[in-house]
Scaffold this motif. Sequence first.
Motif, short mmCIF file in Angstrom:
data_model
loop_
_atom_site.label_atom_id
_atom_site.label_comp_id
_atom_site.label_asym_id
_atom_site.label_seq_id
_atom_site.Cartn_x
_atom_site.Cartn_y
_atom_site.Cartn_z
N ARG A 131 89.10 4.25 5.07
CA ARG A 131 89.81 3.07 5.59
C ARG A 131 89.13 2.53 6.85
NH1 ARG A 131 94.31 5.11 5.25
NH2 ARG A 131 94.56 5.95 7.35
N ALA A 132 88.66 3.46 7.72
CA ALA A 132 87.97 3.01 8.93
C ALA A 132 86.68 2.28 8.59
CB ALA A 132 87.67 4.21 9.83
N THR A 133 85.98 2.76 7.55
CA THR A 133 84.75 2.09 7.13
C THR A 133 85.04 0.67 6.63
OG1 THR A 133 83.78 4.21 6.53
CG2 THR A 133 82.76 2.23 5.60
N TRP A 134 86.08 0.55 5.82
CA TRP A 134 86.43 -0.78 5.30
C TRP A 134 86.90 -1.70 6.42
CZ3 TRP A 134 85.05 -2.79 0.95
CH2 TRP A 134 84.79 -1.97 -0.15
N ILE A 135 87.64 -1.15 7.38
CA ILE A 135 88.10 -1.97 8.50
C ILE A 135 86.92 -2.46 9.33
CG2 ILE A 135 89.38 -1.91 10.66
CD1 ILE A 135 91.39 -0.06 9.28
N THR A 136 85.94 -1.57 9.57
CA THR A 136 84.77 -1.96 10.34
C THR A 136 83.97 -3.04 9.61
OG1 THR A 136 84.64 0.27 11.27
CG2 THR A 136 82.67 -1.10 11.44
N ALA A 137 83.77 -2.83 8.31
CA ALA A 137 83.03 -3.85 7.53
C ALA A 137 83.77 -5.19 7.54
CB ALA A 137 82.83 -3.36 6.10
N GLY A 138 85.10 -5.12 7.41
CA GLY A 138 85.87 -6.36 7.45
C GLY A 138 85.78 -7.06 8.79
N ALA A 139 85.81 -6.27 9.87
CA ALA A 139 85.70 -6.87 11.20
C ALA A 139 84.35 -7.54 11.40
CB ALA A 139 85.93 -5.80 12.28
N VAL A 140 83.28 -6.87 10.93
CA VAL A 140 81.95 -7.47 11.05
C VAL A 140 81.87 -8.77 10.24
CG1 VAL A 140 79.51 -7.13 10.50
CG2 VAL A 140 80.82 -5.27 11.53
N ALA A 141 82.44 -8.74 9.04
CA ALA A 141 82.43 -9.96 8.21
C ALA A 141 83.20 -11.09 8.88
CB ALA A 141 83.01 -9.65 6.84
#
Length: 357
Positions: A131-141
Amino acid sequence: MKRPEGFDRVPPPRPKAEASPESATAEPTRAAAGDQAQAERSKTRAATSTATSTTTATRPAEKARPTEAPGPTREAEPADPAFLPARDTSKAEARQRSVAARRLARRARAARRAVERAEVRRFTRRSRHRRATWITAGAVAVVLVGSVTISVFSPLLSLQHIDVEGTSRVDRTAVLKSLDGQIGKPLATVDFTTVKHDLSNFPLIESYVTETRPPHTLVIRITEREPIASVKVGTTFELVDPAGIVISTSPKQPAGVPLVDIKGATVDGTVYRAAAEVLLSLPAQLRATVKTVSASTPNDVTLGLTTGEQVVWGGADSSTQKAQLLTGLIKSHKATNPNQSVEYDVSAPDNGIIRTK
């Protein structure tokens, strides 16, 4: 001191005789005597127990003998219960106990929740990392999309100034006026196709390069067309570049460029292109000595030098080798007989000829 056996034993009770009139009258007397004897025996047992306890304390290695149970006597009275201090039953005490109980309950609940959270974290570590990985990727996007949106659509990066550089023959004011339609647009949405169309209306512009300087400036560096020859058309002279684009017209022959005689052909034909190719292949120092260029076909180009010599060039093929050969022939002639008028023939690039006139 050793205690004699049977010291504390009580003799067994005697069997009761049948009641007689005398015994019935003497029963109260005997009962009183029995109570007195029972009291004396109790005192004797207490003294004996004290002595036994003292002996046991002084000789701990000796095992105390069990005391034989006394004979059938009157039941002993029950011992008094242990003394318990009276508890404070006031409202303040009850409130304090209630507060303490609630505090302990809260601590217990907090400890239970901490244990439960630790267990949940232990069993959900992988999902939390995912979940942290997806949140980080979403924030970067989101940041990238926001940056692109701001740079494309925000008026903070709109075009407000256009700088035009490299113009001498081209009218800079006219160029800026033709690009007024781009003012106010974000730099990322400037229509460079429209810019190209607008600049194509200026024939003296050979090429250009654009550069955006955030937040509000667009720079256009222009390369103007350089004239390479002049062509006589009627009674006027046209200054043309290698592509045959007319740069300017003048009633007099422009100085600094050779006059091209193409025998009535047009500047957009093959004859003029052959003559322009020959001129471009010459070194700058040698090109400055060319006064005239004449050609009726693409294969009979002839050069007239300012010193009066003629150069038979031929076709525009192998122009680089022919230019090197011509440079060598001129140096050789000046070294041997510079005052004699000659003609140079470099139509064959591997065999140069010097002809005297």
